[in-house]
Motif scaffolding. Structure first.
Motif, PDB file in Angstrom:
ATOM      1  N   LEU A 171      40.147  14.047  95.565  1.00 59.10           N
ATOM      2  CA  LEU A 171      39.152  14.710  95.452  1.00 59.10           C
ATOM      3  C   LEU A 171      37.740  14.276  94.773  1.00 59.10           C
ATOM      4  N   VAL A 172      36.732  14.533  95.404  1.00 63.98           N
ATOM      5  CA  VAL A 172      35.581  13.635  95.096  1.00 63.98           C
ATOM      6  C   VAL A 172      34.447  14.634  94.340  1.00 63.98           C
ATOM      7  N   VAL A 173      34.107  14.579  93.018  1.00 62.83           N
ATOM      8  CA  VAL A 173      32.876  15.291  92.480  1.00 62.83           C
ATOM      9  C   VAL A 173      31.776  14.282  92.083  1.00 62.83           C
ATOM     10  N   SER A 174      30.663  14.802  91.953  1.00 63.08           N
ATOM     11  CA  SER A 174      29.463  14.279  92.028  1.00 63.08           C
ATOM     12  C   SER A 174      28.353  14.794  91.217  1.00 63.08           C
ATOM     13  N   VAL A 175      27.804  13.827  90.643  1.00 63.05           N
ATOM     14  CA  VAL A 175      26.229  14.357  89.804  1.00 63.05           C
ATOM     15  C   VAL A 175      25.161  14.000  90.877  1.00 63.05           C
ATOM     16  N   GLU A 176      24.465  15.107  91.132  1.00 58.80           N
ATOM     17  CA  GLU A 176      23.444  14.960  92.167  1.00 58.80           C
ATOM     18  C   GLU A 176      22.304  14.122  91.363  1.00 58.80           C
ATOM     19  N   LEU A 177      22.008  14.480  90.334  1.00 61.22           N
ATOM     20  CA  LEU A 177      20.674  13.802  89.660  1.00 61.22           C
ATOM     21  C   LEU A 177      21.066  12.229  89.896  1.00 61.22           C
ATOM     22  N   LEU A 178      22.004  11.573  89.441  1.00 61.73           N
ATOM     23  CA  LEU A 178      22.523  10.239  89.529  1.00 61.73           C
ATOM     24  C   LEU A 178      22.794   9.642  90.867  1.00 61.73           C
ATOM     25  N   GLN A 179      23.069  10.406  91.938  1.00 61.08           N
ATOM     26  CA  GLN A 179      23.473  10.028  93.273  1.00 61.08           C
ATOM     27  C   GLN A 179      24.802   9.329  92.918  1.00 61.08           C
ATOM     28  N   ARG A 180      25.657   9.810  92.157  1.00 61.01           N
ATOM     29  CA  ARG A 180      27.163   8.777  91.813  1.00 61.01           C
ATOM     30  C   ARG A 180      28.183   9.996  91.800  1.00 61.01           C
ATOM     31  N   SER A 181      29.384   9.556  92.130  1.00 58.90           N
ATOM     32  CA  SER A 181      30.644  10.575  92.365  1.00 58.90           C
ATOM     33  C   SER A 181      31.663   9.750  91.662  1.00 58.90           C
ATOM     34  N   ILE A 182      32.647  10.321  91.192  1.00 58.78           N
ATOM     35  CA  ILE A 182      33.918   9.958  91.006  1.00 58.78           C
ATOM     36  C   ILE A 182      35.115  10.690  91.689  1.00 58.78           C
ATOM     37  N   ALA A 183      36.127   9.987  91.882  1.00 56.67           N
ATOM     38  CA  ALA A 183      37.437  10.649  92.618  1.00 56.67           C
ATOM     39  C   ALA A 183      38.765  10.676  91.872  1.00 56.67           C
ATOM     40  N   ALA A 184      39.287  11.553  92.166  1.00 56.75           N
ATOM     41  CA  ALA A 184      40.820  11.816  91.537  1.00 56.75           C
ATOM     42  C   ALA A 184      41.897  11.755  92.506  1.00 56.75           C
ATOM     43  N   GLU A 185      42.839  10.988  92.493  1.00 56.76           N
ATOM     44  CA  GLU A 185      43.860  10.999  93.531  1.00 56.76           C
ATOM     45  C   GLU A 185      44.584  12.512  93.453  1.00 56.76           C
TER      46      GLU A 185
END
Length: 202
Positions: A171-185
């Motif tokens: 599952l990937v969630v993003s911070v649009e301002l930074l154009q970066r994401s993190i993922a959880a198994e």
């Protein structure tokens, strides 16, 4: 005269104080004009900057993840920032100078010359993922993909982008301002497509 912030700043051994996820926007936030902002910090100064901002009374977020590194004679597990080079901080616009004067801070991220606030739901998503204690990793920024909502487990209620690969589902969630994401198994049986759910509601 007491010690300055620079004198209080140790070189190593900084510990983060975990903060619980925020479920909604407090009324005092609106009244005081408090918003979350992304703060650009010096290389490898995420923990130091967060600690000094908290010492000034600011609410902060600098999420970490654990990663294995191969040394010459052993494998060592270390903590690394999920958003390298950034710390999230909640403050009013009239407090920006105090934030940017903090040792280790480069500047508050701006858009068209003005401090650009991070959406509250994006911060809440990150806090929920950190509090769940599932395995997290940084991820390339994503905008397209299957939008899903987690129906069961520690991330229940969280929405994000579902990725399926040979090494599992995330599952990937993003911070649009930074154009970066993190993922959880994620176990794919714990999620449901948002579009299908919306259609069923109609």
């Amino acid at each position: 005269m007491g010690p300055t912030l620079r004198e209080l700043c140790p070189k190593s051994g900084l510990e983060r104080v975990p903060q619980p996820p925020r479920e909604d926007i407090r009324m005092t936030d609106v009244a005081l004009g408090l918003r979350w902002y992304a703060v650009h910090v010096r290389h490898q100064h995420e923990n130091q900057a967060e600690r000094l901002l908290r010492m000034q009374g600011f609410e902060t977020l600098a999420p970490m993840y654990r990663s294995q590194r191969q040394w010459s004679d052993r494998v060592k597990e270390i903590e690394l920032p999920l958003f390298p080079g950034y710390v999230f901080c909640r403050f009013g616009r009239d407090q920006r100078i105090r934030v940017e004067d903090t040792p280790g801070v480069v500047q508050v991220v701006k858009f068209q010359g003005q401090p650009a606030a991070v959406e509250d739901y994006e911060i809440a998503d990150i806090q929920a993922m950190v509090a769940s204690r599932v395995r997290l990793t940084p991820w390339p920024y994503l905008k397209a993909g299957d939008r899903v909502r987690v129906e069961r487990g520690p991330l229940r209620g969280l929405e994000g982008t579902l990725l399926r690969g040979t090494d599992g589902t995330r599952l990937v969630v993003s911070v649009e301002l930074l154009q970066r994401s993190i993922a959880a198994e994620m176990d794919p049986e714990m999620v449901a497509p948002i579009r299908a759910m919306a259609a069923g509601a109609r």
